[in-house]
Design a protein around this motif. Sequence first.
Motif, PDB file in Angstrom:
ATOM      1  N   ASN A 154     123.136 -76.971 -41.947  1.00 23.17           N
ATOM      2  CA  ASN A 154     123.109 -75.635 -41.353  1.00 23.17           C
ATOM      3  C   ASN A 154     122.805 -74.662 -42.489  1.00 23.17           C
ATOM      4  O   ASN A 154     123.677 -74.318 -43.270  1.00 23.17           O
ATOM      5  N   SER A 186     131.287 -68.489 -48.384  1.00 17.44           N
ATOM      6  CA  SER A 186     131.263 -67.447 -47.370  1.00 17.44           C
ATOM      7  C   SER A 186     129.918 -66.732 -47.398  1.00 17.44           C
ATOM      8  O   SER A 186     129.366 -66.481 -48.467  1.00 17.44           O
ATOM      9  N   THR A 187     129.393 -66.418 -46.205  1.00 16.46           N
ATOM     10  CA  THR A 187     128.157 -65.633 -46.132  1.00 16.46           C
ATOM     11  C   THR A 187     128.428 -64.287 -45.459  1.00 16.46           C
ATOM     12  O   THR A 187     127.518 -63.649 -44.961  1.00 16.46           O
ATOM     13  N   ASP A 226     127.359 -76.482 -43.927  1.00 17.73           N
ATOM     14  CA  ASP A 226     126.866 -75.100 -43.901  1.00 17.73           C
ATOM     15  C   ASP A 226     126.620 -74.685 -45.353  1.00 17.73           C
ATOM     16  O   ASP A 226     127.549 -74.285 -46.063  1.00 17.73           O
ATOM     17  N   SER A 268     136.340 -66.402 -46.411  1.00 24.26           N
ATOM     18  CA  SER A 268     135.579 -66.199 -45.174  1.00 24.26           C
ATOM     19  C   SER A 268     136.186 -65.061 -44.376  1.00 24.26           C
ATOM     20  O   SER A 268     137.386 -64.792 -44.474  1.00 24.26           O
ATOM     21  N   ARG A 301     128.439 -71.928 -32.076  1.00 21.19           N
ATOM     22  CA  ARG A 301     129.231 -72.075 -33.305  1.00 21.19           C
ATOM     23  C   ARG A 301     130.480 -71.221 -33.156  1.00 21.19           C
ATOM     24  O   ARG A 301     130.391 -69.997 -33.079  1.00 21.19           O
ATOM     25  N   LYS A 326     132.933 -62.110 -34.648  1.00 18.79           N
ATOM     26  CA  LYS A 326     132.105 -61.287 -35.547  1.00 18.79           C
ATOM     27  C   LYS A 326     132.332 -59.788 -35.354  1.00 18.79           C
ATOM     28  O   LYS A 326     132.879 -59.339 -34.364  1.00 18.79           O
ATOM     29  N   ASP A 371     118.246 -70.315 -34.739  1.00 20.96           N
ATOM     30  CA  ASP A 371     119.431 -69.464 -34.588  1.00 20.96           C
ATOM     31  C   ASP A 371     119.027 -68.032 -34.959  1.00 20.96           C
ATOM     32  O   ASP A 371     118.458 -67.813 -36.043  1.00 20.96           O
ATOM     33  N   HIS A 393     135.046 -70.604 -33.678  1.00 24.35           N
ATOM     34  CA  HIS A 393     136.316 -70.905 -34.331  1.00 24.35           C
ATOM     35  C   HIS A 393     137.296 -71.554 -33.356  1.00 24.35           C
ATOM     36  O   HIS A 393     138.061 -72.429 -33.735  1.00 24.35           O
TER      37      HIS A 393
HETATM   38  N1  HH2 Z   1     127.533 -67.380 -39.165  1.00 24.32           N
HETATM   39  C1  HH2 Z   1     128.288 -67.528 -40.267  1.00 24.32           C
HETATM   40  C2  HH2 Z   1     128.101 -68.619 -41.115  1.00 24.32           C
HETATM   41  N2  HH2 Z   1     127.186 -69.577 -40.822  1.00 24.32           N
HETATM   42  N3  HH2 Z   1     125.510 -70.429 -39.397  1.00 24.32           N
HETATM   43  C3  HH2 Z   1     124.749 -70.307 -38.300  1.00 24.32           C
HETATM   44  N4  HH2 Z   1     123.826 -71.246 -38.000  1.00 24.32           N
HETATM   45  N5  HH2 Z   1     124.870 -69.231 -37.448  1.00 24.32           N
HETATM   46  C4  HH2 Z   1     125.768 -68.237 -37.693  1.00 24.32           C
HETATM   47  O1  HH2 Z   1     125.811 -67.266 -36.902  1.00 24.32           O
HETATM   48  C5  HH2 Z   1     126.595 -68.331 -38.861  1.00 24.32           C
HETATM   49  C6  HH2 Z   1     126.435 -69.456 -39.706  1.00 24.32           C
HETATM   50  C7  HH2 Z   1     129.330 -66.499 -40.607  1.00 24.32           C
HETATM   51  O2  HH2 Z   1     130.544 -66.814 -40.019  1.00 24.32           O
HETATM   52  P1  HH2 Z   1     131.764 -67.616 -40.707  1.00 24.32           P
HETATM   53  O3  HH2 Z   1     131.376 -68.975 -41.165  1.00 24.32           O
HETATM   54  O4  HH2 Z   1     132.890 -67.606 -39.741  1.00 24.32           O
HETATM   55  O5  HH2 Z   1     132.181 -66.728 -41.939  1.00 24.32           O
HETATM   56  P2  HH2 Z   1     131.851 -66.816 -43.490  1.00 24.32           P
HETATM   57  O6  HH2 Z   1     130.366 -66.799 -43.668  1.00 24.32           O
HETATM   58  O7  HH2 Z   1     132.513 -65.593 -44.056  1.00 24.32           O
HETATM   59  O8  HH2 Z   1     132.429 -68.097 -44.017  1.00 24.32           O
END
Ligand code: HH2
Length: 284
Positions: free
Chosen positions: A117, A63-64, A98, A29, A258, A224, A188, A260
């Motif tokens: 999510n 990770s997204t 997620d 991530s 959302r 971000k 969102d 950290h």
């Molecule tokens: N952002 C991320 C992941 N999931 N879900 C929602 N609903 N809204 C968001 O803005 C969102 C999300 C990206 O952030 P993160 O989880 O910190 O990183 P990664 O995708 O690299 O795990």
Amino acid sequence: MASWTCCDRTLTPDARPLVMGILNVTPDSFSDGGRFADAGDAVECAFRMAEEGADIVDIGGESTRPGAAPVAVEDELRRVLPAVEALAGRCRAALSIDTRKAAVAKAALEAGAHIVNDVSALRHDPDMLPLVAATGAGVILMHMQGTPATMQTAPRYDHVVAEVAAFLNERMQAAAAGGVALEQMAVDPGIGFGKTLEHNLLLLRHLAVLSKLGRPVAVGLSRKRFLGALTGREVDERLAAGLAGLTAAVLHGASILRVHDVAASVDAARVAAAMAGAAEGGAA
Ligand code: HH2
């Protein structure tokens, strides 16, 4: 905000928006990848977030971030399921998964999660929509242009706010047509998901347009990249920037945050919500 039905729970913010703490059980991530060597550390972190005031813990195993590699369903399950199993029934916070994969969501819901999510807004996996309908889980429908692999290549919109609102409206209608109750849905704008700095700022400035959809508006901006572009700060130095963004988002109508950094975000959300209330009360 309208209350949000998530399986057997109804989430309604009282004095402040709902705070959703991020628990990434991933090696890659963008801000906290590789943080947890084993599920025990992740679970401890989730309990701490709940103690700090998180209403929801959002558990992710893929990770997204822009350019992230897809993860096989077995690997994702292996990452997230032990955490859900250890937290269900013990953690005060509602549990969110997620994921874009129905098999992962199904296993997590069966283990006691309350919310799906889905950053693809139920488009990635055809089994996801019927699963949400059948289980009564809460669902976050998020906007993304493209896929995580390609989304930051050249994001393009004619009218970003109107296009994101129309997309979310269409996804709400599709979910409703498949048997998902409106009360289960949150929307969102997907900050950073196929958006330039300007697109992100326009969406945050016009969140009220999304509130008109009648469902809670979730915002994820914590740490971000656009905060780095505005401040020149590295990912682990973006707390102050994120709290400023969060405060502005609350003043513009965000009701799920959302984040950290839960403790700091809960305080910021409280102050911002009090200010939003005072603003609604009219001129003193
Ligand atoms: N952002 C991320 C992941 N999931 N879900 C929602 N609903 N809204 C968001 O803005 C969102 C999300 C990206 O952030 P993160 O989880 O910190 O990183 P990664 O995708 O690299 O795990």
